[in-house]
Motif scaffolding. Structure first.
Motif, PDB file in Angstrom:
ATOM      1  N   ASP A   4       3.523  -8.897  -9.283  1.00 15.91           N
ATOM      2  CA  ASP A   4       2.660  -9.154  -8.135  1.00 15.91           C
ATOM      3  C   ASP A   4       2.265 -10.621  -8.026  1.00 15.91           C
ATOM      4  O   ASP A   4       1.727 -11.051  -7.025  1.00 15.91           O
ATOM      5  N   SER A  50       4.989 -10.691  -0.554  1.00 17.13           N
ATOM      6  CA  SER A  50       4.176  -9.983   0.430  1.00 17.13           C
ATOM      7  C   SER A  50       3.977 -10.776   1.718  1.00 17.13           C
ATOM      8  O   SER A  50       3.692 -10.200   2.768  1.00 17.13           O
ATOM      9  N   GLN A  53       6.372  -9.426   4.239  1.00 19.79           N
ATOM     10  CA  GLN A  53       6.277  -8.024   4.649  1.00 19.79           C
ATOM     11  C   GLN A  53       5.719  -7.967   6.063  1.00 19.79           C
ATOM     12  O   GLN A  53       4.656  -8.497   6.346  1.00 19.79           O
TER      13      GLN A  53
END
Length: 76
Positions: A4, A50, A53
């Motif tokens: 992450d 991310s 995304q």
């Protein structure tokens, strides 16, 4: 570094978008990529996965430059 916390450079961004590294650099220079999440190393911007995304590259799909042009206006 945990998954992450992973950051992408131009190579990973290019692979994700299906373009060359040079094209990714050009898109950044033109301002058509999202702003980098990390700019702590000069000339080596990094993005979080991310960030991409739900992001759609400008210029893919719909040709907005053709909107309301005489060639596409079928109302005559």
């Amino acid at each position: 570094m945990a998954d992450d916390q992973q950051l992408w450079g131009y190579a990973e961004v290019a692979a994700h978008l299906g373009i060359s590294v040079g094209a990714a650099r050009n898109r950044r220079n033109r301002g058509t990529l999202p702003a980098p999440d990390d700019t702590s190393i000069p000339d080596r911007p990094r993005w979080r996965p991310s960030t991409f995304q739900g992001w759609k590259p400008i210029g893919q799909g719909h040709r907005s430059d053709l909107r309301d042009s005489p060639a596409t206006n079928t109302s005559s």
